[in-house]
Enzyme design. Sequence first.
Site, PDB file in Angstrom:
ATOM      1  N   HIS A 183     -11.169   3.223  -1.393  1.00 59.79           N
ATOM      2  CA  HIS A 183     -12.035   4.138  -0.795  1.00 59.79           C
ATOM      3  C   HIS A 183     -13.003   5.050  -2.114  1.00 59.79           C
ATOM      4  O   HIS A 183     -12.823   6.294  -1.806  1.00 59.79           O
ATOM      5  CB  HIS A 183     -11.987   5.147   0.218  1.00 59.79           C
TER       6      HIS A 183
ATOM      7  N   ASP B  30     -13.589  -1.957   6.107  1.00 62.00           N
ATOM      8  CA  ASP B  30     -12.707  -1.123   6.525  1.00 62.00           C
ATOM      9  C   ASP B  30     -12.751  -1.155   8.100  1.00 62.00           C
ATOM     10  O   ASP B  30     -12.266  -0.044   8.829  1.00 62.00           O
ATOM     11  CB  ASP B  30     -12.753   0.521   6.287  1.00 62.00           C
TER      12      ASP B  30
ATOM     13  N   ARG C  13       0.878  -1.261  -0.008  1.00 61.02           N
ATOM     14  CA  ARG C  13      -0.029  -0.087   0.016  1.00 61.02           C
ATOM     15  C   ARG C  13       0.905   1.238  -0.038  1.00 61.02           C
ATOM     16  O   ARG C  13       1.704   1.182   0.719  1.00 61.02           O
ATOM     17  CB  ARG C  13      -0.788   0.053   1.254  1.00 61.02           C
TER      18      ARG C  13
ATOM     19  N   TYR D 102      -3.858   4.966  -1.626  1.00 61.45           N
ATOM     20  CA  TYR D 102      -4.847   5.873  -1.034  1.00 61.45           C
ATOM     21  C   TYR D 102      -4.650   7.116  -0.933  1.00 61.45           C
ATOM     22  O   TYR D 102      -3.703   7.810  -0.824  1.00 61.45           O
ATOM     23  CB  TYR D 102      -4.800   5.265   0.655  1.00 61.45           C
TER      24      TYR D 102
HETATM   25  C1  0GY Z   1      -8.391   3.201   6.197  1.00 60.69           C
HETATM   26  C2  0GY Z   1      -8.338   4.896   6.249  1.00 60.69           C
HETATM   27  C3  0GY Z   1      -7.480   5.313   7.171  1.00 60.69           C
HETATM   28  C4  0GY Z   1      -6.435   4.948   8.072  1.00 60.69           C
HETATM   29  C5  0GY Z   1      -5.398   4.302   7.514  1.00 60.69           C
HETATM   30  O1  0GY Z   1      -3.348   3.492   7.204  1.00 60.69           O
HETATM   31  C6  0GY Z   1      -4.170   3.936   7.971  1.00 60.69           C
HETATM   32  O2  0GY Z   1      -3.799   4.476   9.114  1.00 60.69           O
HETATM   33  O3  0GY Z   1      -5.399   3.709   6.046  1.00 60.69           O
HETATM   34  C7  0GY Z   1      -7.960   6.776   7.498  1.00 60.69           C
HETATM   35  O4  0GY Z   1      -7.665   7.284   8.510  1.00 60.69           O
HETATM   36  O5  0GY Z   1      -8.478   7.405   6.582  1.00 60.69           O
HETATM   37  O6  0GY Z   1      -8.149   2.760   5.254  1.00 60.69           O
HETATM   38  O7  0GY Z   1      -8.296   2.390   7.384  1.00 60.69           O
END
Ligand code: 0GY
Length: 307
Positions: free
Chosen positions: A190, A258, A133, A166
């Site tokens: 997302h 999630d 990721r 992301y």
């Molecule tokens: C998710 C979204 C979040 C957090 C993370 O890696 C992470 O800490 O992805 C977020 O805060 O939007 O996918 O869990």
Amino acid sequence: MAAQDAAAMAPAGADPDYLPFHPAPSRPRFRPPAGAVDAHCHVFGPAALFPFAPERKYTPVDAPADQLFALRDHLGLSRNVIVQATCHGSDNSAMLAAIARSRGLARGVAVVSPTISDAELQRLHKGGVRGVRFNFLKRLVGDAPKDAYRDIAARLADLGWHIVVYFESAELDDLAPFLTSLPGTVVIDHMGRPDVSQGIKAKGFRAVQRLMDENERFWIKATCPERLTEAGPPYDDVVPFGKTLVERYPDRVIWGTDWPHPNMRSHMPDDGQLVDFIPRIAPTPELQKKLLVDNPMRLYWTEEVGA
Ligand code: 0GY
């Protein structure tokens, strides 16, 4: 549960304003097809066994593997893809331990450093990891280390791994050249985080679709109505976004809970309600099977763990 009640329950160690996951999700009315995959979820800790990374931007509540697997069964799902979250940095131990306990029913997406050895990449592969990721959200990683991401990407072809990205759709104009320069399959987290208040015709969501239209090797997750919504549950305002993606890219879209929903501020979702969101974005059994079974199986379960 009201956000302030949940925050009051955050155990010692977690950030004081951190919302714990829903204590008793409802049983969904929607029955997922046999073999359905929750293709985006996390495990956190337990911190006593798997400490959080010193460089983390938040400290969550423990969300251990046993609870994830109990939730899977409660929701009528069969498998999990566990995505390494930033609070564990590039120490993938909690995720690997969870996969090892899953009896073949979990796979992983790791976060790795560009200096990782080939032997360690092989160890992750044997442990069930099938992707890495790359995070571009400033609040989670500061400035995204693009050079490092590029170096990591160059190592993945032999493993047959994909890259999960992301980002916020507002950043896409700037990011698109970099994203399209990445090799192999790229999976967008997302829904590309559109600004739902702008509607599905807005620039950001159109840019996400353009990326998908022009690059057959891009996939997308129809996830996180709870993060994207302005209206709140049952997330009516996010339905047109999810439905557009499922109907337009039926063979390149996946879904996930999630869980345990890190960094939620407005409310903590009821995971049963998230499962009931599925038939609203994937209205036919054919689309549901592609979204929940065929597509994630193609990405994650073409090979046994340990092979
Ligand atoms: C998710 C979204 C979040 C957090 C993370 O890696 C992470 O800490 O992805 C977020 O805060 O939007 O996918 O869990």
